[in-house]
Scaffold this active site. Structure first.
Site, mmCIF file in Angstrom:
data_model
loop_
_atom_site.group_PDB
_atom_site.id
_atom_site.type_symbol
_atom_site.label_atom_id
_atom_site.label_comp_id
_atom_site.label_asym_id
_atom_site.label_seq_id
_atom_site.Cartn_x
_atom_site.Cartn_y
_atom_site.Cartn_z
ATOM 1 N N CYS A 169 -77.929 -24.724 5.957
ATOM 2 C CA CYS A 169 -78.263 -23.393 6.462
ATOM 3 C C CYS A 169 -77.649 -23.238 7.842
ATOM 4 C CB CYS A 169 -79.781 -23.231 6.549
ATOM 5 S SG CYS A 169 -80.279 -21.591 7.119
ATOM 6 N N LEU A 170 -77.012 -22.094 8.071
ATOM 7 C CA LEU A 170 -76.369 -21.864 9.369
ATOM 8 C C LEU A 170 -77.399 -21.825 10.495
ATOM 9 C CD1 LEU A 170 -73.764 -19.195 8.221
ATOM 10 C CD2 LEU A 170 -73.299 -21.580 8.859
ATOM 11 N N GLY B 179 -73.241 -17.512 2.560
ATOM 12 C CA GLY B 179 -74.253 -16.459 2.488
ATOM 13 C C GLY B 179 -74.822 -16.233 3.872
ATOM 14 N N HIS C 21 -84.813 -16.196 3.021
ATOM 15 C CA HIS C 21 -84.695 -15.821 4.443
ATOM 16 C C HIS C 21 -85.369 -14.473 4.705
ATOM 17 C CE1 HIS C 21 -82.260 -18.778 6.540
ATOM 18 N NE2 HIS C 21 -81.276 -18.730 5.644
ATOM 19 N N HIS D 108 -81.666 -18.623 -1.788
ATOM 20 C CA HIS D 108 -81.733 -19.086 -0.393
ATOM 21 C C HIS D 108 -81.780 -17.878 0.555
ATOM 22 C CE1 HIS D 108 -80.186 -21.921 2.925
ATOM 23 N NE2 HIS D 108 -79.951 -20.725 3.437
ATOM 24 N N GLU D 109 -80.938 -16.857 0.276
ATOM 25 C CA GLU D 109 -80.882 -15.679 1.156
ATOM 26 C C GLU D 109 -82.126 -14.800 1.015
ATOM 27 O OE1 GLU D 109 -78.816 -16.156 3.241
ATOM 28 O OE2 GLU D 109 -77.403 -17.414 2.153
ATOM 29 N N GLN E 270 -80.853 -13.651 10.258
ATOM 30 C CA GLN E 270 -80.076 -14.717 10.919
ATOM 31 C C GLN E 270 -79.201 -14.174 12.045
ATOM 32 O OE1 GLN E 270 -78.667 -16.510 6.973
ATOM 33 N NE2 GLN E 270 -78.883 -18.330 8.269
HETATM 34 O O1 GNR Z 1 -73.266 -21.685 3.993
HETATM 35 C C1 GNR Z 1 -74.262 -21.968 3.333
HETATM 36 N N1 GNR Z 1 -74.160 -22.878 2.328
HETATM 37 C C2 GNR Z 1 -75.147 -23.091 1.393
HETATM 38 C C3 GNR Z 1 -75.046 -24.215 0.585
HETATM 39 C C4 GNR Z 1 -75.990 -24.469 -0.380
HETATM 40 C C5 GNR Z 1 -77.049 -23.598 -0.540
HETATM 41 C C6 GNR Z 1 -77.189 -22.480 0.259
HETATM 42 C C7 GNR Z 1 -76.233 -22.219 1.225
HETATM 43 S S1 GNR Z 1 -76.381 -20.805 2.199
HETATM 44 C C8 GNR Z 1 -75.566 -21.343 3.657
HETATM 45 C C9 GNR Z 1 -75.436 -20.213 4.674
HETATM 46 C C10 GNR Z 1 -76.825 -19.784 5.102
HETATM 47 O O2 GNR Z 1 -77.507 -20.394 5.879
HETATM 48 N N2 GNR Z 1 -77.295 -18.699 4.549
HETATM 49 O O3 GNR Z 1 -78.535 -18.279 4.852
HETATM 50 NI NI NI Z 2 -79.633 -20.078 5.435
#
Ligand code: GNR
Ligand code: NI
Length: 178
Positions: free
Chosen positions: A96-97, A46, A142, A138-139, A51
């Site tokens: 999270c990246l 995601g 953000h 999660h997104e 980001q």
């Molecule tokens: O790549 C991602 N893996 C992930 C694993 C578990 C819960 C959420 C994520 S999102 C993350 C990529 C990211 O930082 N998206 O904002």
């Molecule tokens: Ni993230």
């Protein structure tokens, strides 16, 4: 399409609230394509626009499918709003990246209903479950300036942020050598 730089914590843009789009344009579609290319390159499942430095309220994801891991299943989401959540929670080890190489278990609603526009400006409202539910929350976090570490206890978050600092410092030192 181009691969864009991913912003790393503590960049202040990760704490800003993204602005809803009032119309979907070619620029929006270009942004979504760049986000997908950046996400697949990373790789991640995601990515939210802030980001890569944009404050438009858009996200992309691809959590794969159970039966076929090869075929990409990209989802492009504009102006998402969560319209319902299950009482049942589920726990996933999140990463999270923007917080590289750090992971922690986070509890979130197991199923969410999300209202959004697609890349053609068409309205959708659908349920997300399993890993997709975790990822879309999660997104959307953000887009509201929230990171997964905000869901942890202060103790766990402080430990994780210390480990992140150490990791980034060592990574920069390694880069300086070669
Ligand atoms: O790549 C991602 N893996 C992930 C694993 C578990 C819960 C959420 C994520 S999102 C993350 C990529 C990211 O930082 N998206 O904002
Ligand atoms: Ni993230």
């Amino acid at each position: 399409m181009s691969i864009r730089n991913i912003v790393i914590e503590p960049d202040p843009i990760l704490r800003k609230k993204s602005e809803s789009l009032y119309q979907v344009t070619n620029d929006t579609r270009k942004l979504l394509d760049d986000m997908l290319e950046t996400m697949y390159d990373a790789p991640g499942i995601g990515l939210a626009a802030n980001q890569i430095g944009s404050l438009h309220r858009v996200l992309v994801m691809d959590c794969g499918s159970r039966d076929d891991e090869e075929t990409p299943r990209p989802i492009k989401i504009i102006n998402p709003e969560i319209t319902g959540v299950s009482e049942e929670l589920s726990s996933y080890e999140e990463g999270c990246l923007s917080i590289p190489e750090q992971f922690a278990e986070v509890d979130r609603p197991a199923v969410v209903r999300v209202k959004y526009l697609d890349e053609n400006g068409q309205k959708h409202e659908r349920l997300f479950e399993g890993l997709e539910a975790t990822c879309v929350q999660h997104e959307i976090d953000h887009l509201d300036g929230i990171l997964f570490v905000d869901h942890l206890s202060n103790l766990k978050r402080n430990m994780l942020m210390k480990k992140l600092k150490k990791y980034l410092k060592e990574r920069d030192e390694d880069d300086a050598h070669d």
